[in-house]
Write a protein that holds these residues in place. Structure first.
Motif, PDB file in Angstrom:
ATOM      1  N   THR A   1       0.777  -1.245   0.000  1.00  0.00           N
ATOM      2  CA  THR A   1       0.000   0.000   0.000  1.00  0.00           C
ATOM      3  C   THR A   1       0.809   1.295   0.000  1.00  0.00           C
TER       4      THR A   1
ATOM      5  N   GLU B   1      -4.819  -1.195  -9.107  1.00  0.00           N
ATOM      6  CA  GLU B   1      -5.783  -0.183  -9.541  1.00  0.00           C
ATOM      7  C   GLU B   1      -5.598   0.101 -11.037  1.00  0.00           C
ATOM      8  N   LYS B   2      -4.326   0.243 -11.437  1.00  0.00           N
ATOM      9  CA  LYS B   2      -4.010   0.555 -12.827  1.00  0.00           C
ATOM     10  C   LYS B   2      -4.503  -0.544 -13.785  1.00  0.00           C
TER      11      LYS B   2
ATOM     12  N   PRO C   1       6.166   1.464  -7.325  1.00  0.00           N
ATOM     13  CA  PRO C   1       4.780   1.796  -6.972  1.00  0.00           C
ATOM     14  C   PRO C   1       4.199   0.772  -5.998  1.00  0.00           C
ATOM     15  N   SER C   2       3.247   1.207  -5.169  1.00  0.00           N
ATOM     16  CA  SER C   2       2.570   0.244  -4.293  1.00  0.00           C
ATOM     17  C   SER C   2       1.821  -0.750  -5.163  1.00  0.00           C
TER      18      SER C   2
ATOM     19  N   SER D   1      -1.587   0.276  -6.079  1.00  0.00           N
ATOM     20  CA  SER D   1      -1.734   1.206  -7.209  1.00  0.00           C
ATOM     21  C   SER D   1      -1.574   0.463  -8.539  1.00  0.00           C
TER      22      SER D   1
ATOM     23  N   THR E   1       4.130   3.714  -1.485  1.00  0.00           N
ATOM     24  CA  THR E   1       5.071   3.882  -2.576  1.00  0.00           C
ATOM     25  C   THR E   1       6.481   3.962  -2.011  1.00  0.00           C
TER      26      THR E   1
END
Ligand code: HEC
Length: 99
Positions: free
Chosen positions: A41, A54-55, A47-48, A51, A43
Motif C-alpha cells: 500500500t 488499480e491501474k 509503486p505500491s 496502485s 510507494t
C-alpha cells in the motif's frame, strides 16, 4: 469502516485461491526482496502494489503482463525473477489482489 472490508476481501481472496496459492509465490516475494522497493500500500522505490492493481483493474491481460515483466525485466529493466510461469502467475495474483 475500512477494516471490515479489508478482512472480507482477505477472506474472499483466501477462499478463491485455496491453499496452493500462498507457498511458492510468497517465498519468491521474500527471496527476491520485492519489499525493498514495494509494499502492498505504500510507494517506495517502486509503486505500491495496490496502485498497480488499480491501474490494471478490469484488464484481462494484467496477469500476463506482470508475468512477462518479471521474466524479462520489461521496458524499464525491472528486477528479473527466475521462476516457473505458474509461480510467477501466483506472484502476479498477489500483486493484483493488493489493496
Ligand atoms: C530495486 C527495486 C525493485 C525491486 C527489488 C522490485 N521492484 Fe518492482 N518495480 C520497481 C520500480 C522502480 C517499478 C516502476 C518502474 C517499472 O515498471 O519498472 C516497479 C514496478 C513493478 C510492477 C508494476 C509494473 C507495471 O506494469 O506497472 C510490479 C507488478 C512489480 N514491480 C512487481 C515486483 C515484484 C513481484 C518484485 C519481486 C519479485 C519486485 N517488483 C521487485 C522496483 C523494484
Amino acid at each position: 469502516m475500512k477494516l471490515p472490508f479489508a478482512i472480507a476481501a482477505a477472506v474472499a481472496c483466501l477462499a478463491l485461491n485455496g491453499t496452493a496459492f500462498a507457498g511458492a509465490a510468497e517465498d519468491i516475494i521474500a527471496k527476491e526482496k520485492c519489499s525493498k522497493c514495494h509494499t502492498a500500500t505504500t510507494t517506495k522505490k517502486g509503486p505500491s502494489w495496490a496502485s498497480v492493481a488499480e491501474k490494471y483493474k478490469g484488464k484481462a491481460e494484467a496477469e500476463a503482463k506482470i508475468v512477462d515483466m518479471l521474466k524479462t525485466g520489461g521496458k524499464d529493466d525491472h528486477n528479473k525473477v527466475a521462476a516457473s510461469d505458474a509461480d510467477l502467475k501466483a506472484v502476479a495474483q498477489i500483486v493484483l489482489s493488493s489493496k
